[in-house]
Motif scaffolding. Structure first.
Motif, mmCIF file in Angstrom:
data_model
loop_
_atom_site.group_PDB
_atom_site.id
_atom_site.type_symbol
_atom_site.label_atom_id
_atom_site.label_comp_id
_atom_site.label_asym_id
_atom_site.label_seq_id
_atom_site.Cartn_x
_atom_site.Cartn_y
_atom_site.Cartn_z
ATOM 1 N N GLY A 190 54.273 -19.727 -66.554
ATOM 2 C CA GLY A 190 54.295 -19.274 -65.170
ATOM 3 C C GLY A 190 55.438 -19.863 -64.371
ATOM 4 O O GLY A 190 55.585 -19.580 -63.180
ATOM 5 N N GLN A 238 54.162 -11.634 -69.724
ATOM 6 C CA GLN A 238 54.438 -12.976 -69.205
ATOM 7 C C GLN A 238 55.677 -13.586 -69.849
ATOM 8 O O GLN A 238 56.418 -14.334 -69.205
ATOM 9 C CB GLN A 238 53.230 -13.888 -69.464
ATOM 10 C CG GLN A 238 53.343 -15.280 -68.867
ATOM 11 C CD GLN A 238 52.952 -15.315 -67.410
ATOM 12 O OE1 GLN A 238 52.752 -14.280 -66.776
ATOM 13 N NE2 GLN A 238 52.851 -16.512 -66.864
ATOM 14 N N HIS A 294 51.264 -24.777 -62.410
ATOM 15 C CA HIS A 294 50.290 -24.168 -61.495
ATOM 16 C C HIS A 294 49.703 -25.169 -60.503
ATOM 17 O O HIS A 294 49.002 -24.772 -59.579
ATOM 18 C CB HIS A 294 49.180 -23.504 -62.305
ATOM 19 C CG HIS A 294 49.669 -22.321 -63.076
ATOM 20 N ND1 HIS A 294 49.725 -21.051 -62.541
ATOM 21 C CD2 HIS A 294 50.163 -22.215 -64.336
ATOM 22 C CE1 HIS A 294 50.220 -20.214 -63.439
ATOM 23 N NE2 HIS A 294 50.487 -20.893 -64.538
#
Length: 637
Positions: free
Chosen positions: A130, A196, A417
């Motif tokens: 991410g 992703q 995150h």
């Protein structure tokens, strides 16, 4: 040296059978490019010789660093220093996939003595994390034993080509990451793992100009690791990146001057021309890791021209450079490393200069990116320890975002995150063009870059420096240049988290210890355990006592913290290197040099001889030994 001489490029020699074993990396196209780029190796060696001469002159003359003459030309360019400072140069527009880089992760794409599937897991974790970008490290965090630099290139090539084996690994890793996320965050973090994989901008950090490649020589001489890394990465991956519409991006480490930045610009342009790419295709961030570079920030931007997109402000390497640049000054003595945060004295002013430099527009009104410093925490430990450390991590990110950074670094994928919401709350893609006062070039500005402020200097701080320096040297010898470490006194205490550390952590710790001994540093607090009092000198005798004690703790530690096999192989060598570096009255420029000349060596006697040879060569000639001694030609040949 046992070599494979390339018939098509006879000036390039590759050791042993690596040309065959890594034929997927040393492709005909890559070898042709290396043969073309080989002509630039002599300039790299000259620049590194000039570095050592400048350093020796400053030490001899007891002279601090200074700003360049605004009327002079940046050496090696046609750019006037004053024009660079005023933004009178053409820089780069920020590509679309670099405009939002809230979180960049960093780590290597290879593991020591591991099969390709295991190394590919590193890449999968990174690209599924991410993060907006991931700097795959070829330098400070990448082990260099055996052929790890080539393993790193292989993992990246296979991942970027979406090799079936990589996709198989990525699918498995995605499931493992979601399992962790459900337990820690209460939600999954990967919805569609295939999609992703394309979210994260791939960035590569080449080794610095001060390092030589361990596998390749040119005309029988050692050759620049920077040129090898740049060439192999770009040639092997530019097509795959362009087919996905992704930018070709590098991080450039350890640049000290605008002249060196200009040399990098020449390397990039030469390779682009050789491959038929438009000039400026390769984009670069520069890690501001050297005090000298902070005196030449706008000049470095101008020298890199259309290739330059941003700066990064690290911590450990920069502290080390400040220590090294002031090794001649008995009045410059750092406190405990724990006190030297980004808000401390000279660090605060360093960050401020970078902020102003990136937000000074060029001729076309383009500003540059500022990527903040490293978050080394890993959310593994006790509930209380993790909660406390994560609060500090988020607070640090808030401070950097408010200060003007467009994003920051994390050293572990789990932190993405945890820190990313800080930038999500701010909402802006970046902080390009945010208004800051222009850079100044006064005597006060120069003095602020070495500003010390009152802070503790303690036995506890010395133990922490020593313990981590020893552990890092040991990890380096095992092929783990990125390692989770903490001082030995906190082994087993899960309230104190391990931090991801790389080569920079070793450099700064031995530099500060050297400083304390050879500048007569005094302690600021009593220490009941040793009986030392505030005001006592941190002497060589104190250092040797603490060295014995901290080393004994590592020998007694469990396998989780100190691998049993290392206690009779690489750990004794790490101790010999730390002891030699810290006690010698001559300040060596790089801790990594002593580690590099002992890679793949577990013979303590041989290590001591190599250390002695290095010290003798440096003292007699100001010469660093930077080549692979296991494959170097015999003396006299």
């Amino acid at each position: 040296m046992r070599t494979t001489t390339l018939t098509t490029h006879p000036n390039v020699q590759i050791r042993d059978q690596l040309a065959t074993e890594y034929a997927d990396i040393y492709t005909p196209e890559a070898l042709a490019a290396l043969g073309f780029m080989a002509r630039l190796g002599d300039k790299q060696k000259r620049l590194m010789d000039e570095r050592m001469r400048r350093r020796a002159a400053r030490i001899r003359e007891r002279r601090p660093l200074a700003f360049l003459d605004p009327e002079a030309l940046i050496p090696g360019t046609t750019i006037r220093v004053g024009d660079a400072r005023e933004g009178n140069f053409i820089g780069a527009e920020i590509p679309l996939d670099l405009r939002r880089q809230w979180i960049q992760g960093t780590g290597p794409a290879a593991k020591p003595n591991a099969p390709i599937e295991s190394s590919l897991r590193n890449v999968a974790y990174a690209l599924l994390s991410g993060a907006d970008g991931w700097m795959f490290d070829g330098e400070d965090a990448l082990g260099q034993i055996t052929a790890m630099s080539l393993d790193n290139q292989r993992s990246l090539k296979r991942a970027l080509a979406r090799d079936p084996l990589f996709l198989e690994v990525a699918e498995q890793v995605a499931g493992e990451m979601n399992t962790w996320a459900r337990g820690f965050l209460g939600r999954e973090i990967i919805a569609d793992w295939r999609t992703q994989l394309d979210r994260t901008t791939v960035i590569f950090r080449a080794r610095g100009l001060h390092l030589d490649d361990r596998h390749l020589r040119v005309d029988g001489r050692s050759f620049s690791a920077s040129i090898v890394d740049l060439t192999l990465y770009v040639v092997n991956n530019y097509r795959a990146l362009q087919q996905r519409g992704a930018s070709l991006v590098l991080y450039l480490p350890k640049i000290q001057t605008a002249e060196e930045a200009g040399f990098w610009n020449h390397l990039l342009s030469a390779l682009e021309g050789h491959l038929g790419l438009a000039e400026g295709t390769i984009k670069t961030y520069v890690l501001v890791e050297q005090l000298e570079a902070t005196f030449q920030l706008m000049e470095i931007r101008a020298a890199l021209g259309r290739h330059f997109v941003g700066y990064n402000t690290g911590r450990w390497d920069y502290i080390n450079s400040v220590c090294d640049a002031n090794c001649w000054d008995p009045g410059f003595v750092n406190p405990n490393i724990e006190s030297i945060l980004m808000t401390y004295g000279y660090m605060r002013h360093y960050e401020d200069r970078v902020r102003r430099a990136v937000n000074t527009p060029d001729t076309n009104g383009n500003c540059a990116l500022w990527q903040g410093g490293m978050e080394p925490n890993i959310p593994v430990g006790s509930q209380q320890g993790v909660a406390s450390s994560m609060d500090k991590a988020r607070a640090g990110a808030v401070r950097e975002q408010q200060a003007g950074a467009s994003g920051k670094w994390v050293a572990h994928w789990k932190m993405v995150h945890i820190v990313r919401p800080v930038w999500e709350a701010a909402g802006e893609d970046n902080q390009l063009g945010r208004s800051f006062p222009p850079l100044g070039y006064t005597e006060e500005d120069a003095a602020n870059l070495t500003l010390l402020e009152p802070a503790p200097r303690t036995v506890r701080g010395a133990r922490n420096l020593l313990s981590v320096a020893l552990q890092y040297g040991n990890a380096f010898g095992q092929g783990m240049q990125a390692a989770a470490l903490k001082p030995a006194d906190f082994f087993g205490n899960d309230d104190i988290l391990y931090l991801m550390e790389d080569m920079a952590t070793g450099e700064i710790r031995v530099s500060i210890l050297w400083e304390w001994i050879h500048k007569g540093a005094s302690l600021t607090e009593d220490d009941p355990e040793t009986g030392l009092k505030a005001g006592d000198l941190f002497s060589a005798e104190v250092f040797l006592r603490l060295l014995d004690e901290e080393y004994a703790k590592l020998l007694a530690a469990g396998h989780r913290d100190v691998h049993e096999k290392s206690k009779t192989t690489t750990l004794p060598i790490a101790r010999a290197i730390v002891e030699a570096y810290v006690l010698d009255p001559v300040k060596l420029p790089w801790f990594i040099d002593l580690l590099n000349i002992n890679l793949n060596n577990t013979d303590l006697g041989l290590a001591r001889q190599r250390i002695a040879d290095y010290l003798a060569a440096f003292k007699a000639q100001g010469m660093r030994i930077t080549e692979n001694l296991d494959t170097a030609p015999p003396a006299g040949r």
